[in-house]
Design an enzyme around this catalytic site. Structure first.
Site, PDB file in Angstrom:
ATOM      1  CE  LYS A  66      -5.217  47.090  -9.147  1.00 16.57           C
ATOM      2  NZ  LYS A  66      -4.645  45.749  -8.803  1.00 16.57           N
ATOM      3  CG  ASP A 122      -5.593  37.845  -2.355  1.00 16.71           C
ATOM      4  OD1 ASP A 122      -6.223  37.299  -1.419  1.00 16.71           O
ATOM      5  OD2 ASP A 122      -5.540  39.075  -2.511  1.00 16.71           O
TER       6      ASP A 122
END
Length: 330
Positions: free
Chosen positions: A58, A162
């Site tokens: 990432k 989330d």
């Protein structure tokens, strides 16, 4: 899955970049990016190799400026700080990171796809049928609940905040793992909360609207039960084969749940045990929602009663079939 929101008052003990483990710092000269496989609001995901090992990388987008870059770096630091201390079969493992200004990245185990990929593929090719069999849906639900039960029983507990199909990844052996801890927060232990009650809760829109607990959308105080609500919406999605509040946009779905107190209609043919679990987990009253341990107990009982085998027996049988024989240690 609908747009997301961020914000909230950090719980006491929220981590900072100072908490990362230096031994996990990686030299970017050891990392080779191969191809872009995904992207988010602030970063891109690449298939890469690190010291010759396939990994997911990432990387913060280079075009971010000022406040966007600050928030992206903050999220990366939070995620690294959480993941470096977590070890569980249903939590995506952190392998390394770099917080250098030119190459802020996080390396984790390479996964096959996200749960969202699986569900969307079923919508395209499934002819109106759910992408996942009931057996596979319950298996994934158990694995998700295992990972979340581990997080919620950490000391102090960790709230993900989330949970959604895009943040649940499936590895090459078919195991589901929780990922993306950029919005995760620590919740103080009971002893700490006794001296500062306000530190136990947070407020503000944080997470993805379609899977967001009503109290979060309404900017009310909340605790880790918001993850249980999100879990219920994900379980419904897997079993039904379509997102909750399918015909509504993300924000409108949150309004329906939080303001009008609506919930997705459960088909009458569904098993009573699953129906009761869903209704309890998406209860308007956070205190009425079960813990992930209770959800696990219910799901395991349901699995064994309906499929005449425990999940562990199924996994063992599947592994033996895939590899041709049992593993023998000499």
């Amino acid at each position: 899955a609908g747009a997301g929101a961020r914000g909230g008052v950090a719980a006491a003990g929220a981590p900072s970049s100072a908490g990362v483990v230096e031994s996990l710092a990686c030299d970017m000269r050891d990392v080779k990016l191969l191809e872009k496989i995904g992207s988010g609001g602030f970063g891109d995901i690449f298939r890469a190799t690190w010291r010759g090992t396939p990994v997911a990388c990432k990387r913060i987008r280079a075009d971010l400026i000022n406040e966007e870059k600050r928030v992206a770096l903050q999220d990366l630091a939070i995620e690294v700080t959480h993941l470096q201390q977590l070890r569980h079969p249903n939590i995506c493992m952190l392998l390394g990171y770099s917080t250098s200004e030119n190459n802020p990245v996080m390396l984790s185990e390479l996964m096959r796809c996200s749960l969202l990929d699986v569900l969307r593929a079923g919508n395209v090719h499934g002819g109106g049928k759910p992408a996942l069999s009931k057996r596979r849906s319950v298996r994934y639900a158990v694995q998700l609940a295992q990972g979340m039960n581990y997080l919620h029983t950490c000391k102090p507990p960790i709230m993900h905040r989330d949970l959604k199909p895009a943040n649940l990844l499936v590895d090459f052996s078919g195991t589901l793992k929780v990922s993306d801890f950029g919005l995760a927060k620590l919740r103080p232990a009971p002893s700490a909360r006794a001296s500062d009650a306000k530190a136990a809760f947070m407020t503000g829109e944080t997470g993805s609207y379609r899977f967001m607990a009503p109290e979060v959308f309404r900017h009310e105080e909340y605790d880790e039960s918001v993850d249980v609500y999100s879990f219920s919406m994900i379980l419904f999605y897997m079993l039904r084969g379509m997102p909750p509040f399918l015909h509504l946009g993300g924000v409108d779905a949150a309004v329906a749940a939080a303001i009008r107190q609506e919930r997705p209609p459960i088909p009458r043919a569904w098993d009573e045990k699953i129906t009761h679990l869903l209704q309890a987990a998406w209860s308007e009253n956070p205190a009425s929602r079960p813990s992930f341990q209770k959800a696990l107990d219910t799901l395991r009982e349901y699995y064994k009663a309906n499929f005449k085998a425990s999940l562990e027996d199924d996994l063992k049988k599947e592994a033996a079939e895939n590899h041709g024989k049992e593993c023998v240690i000499c």
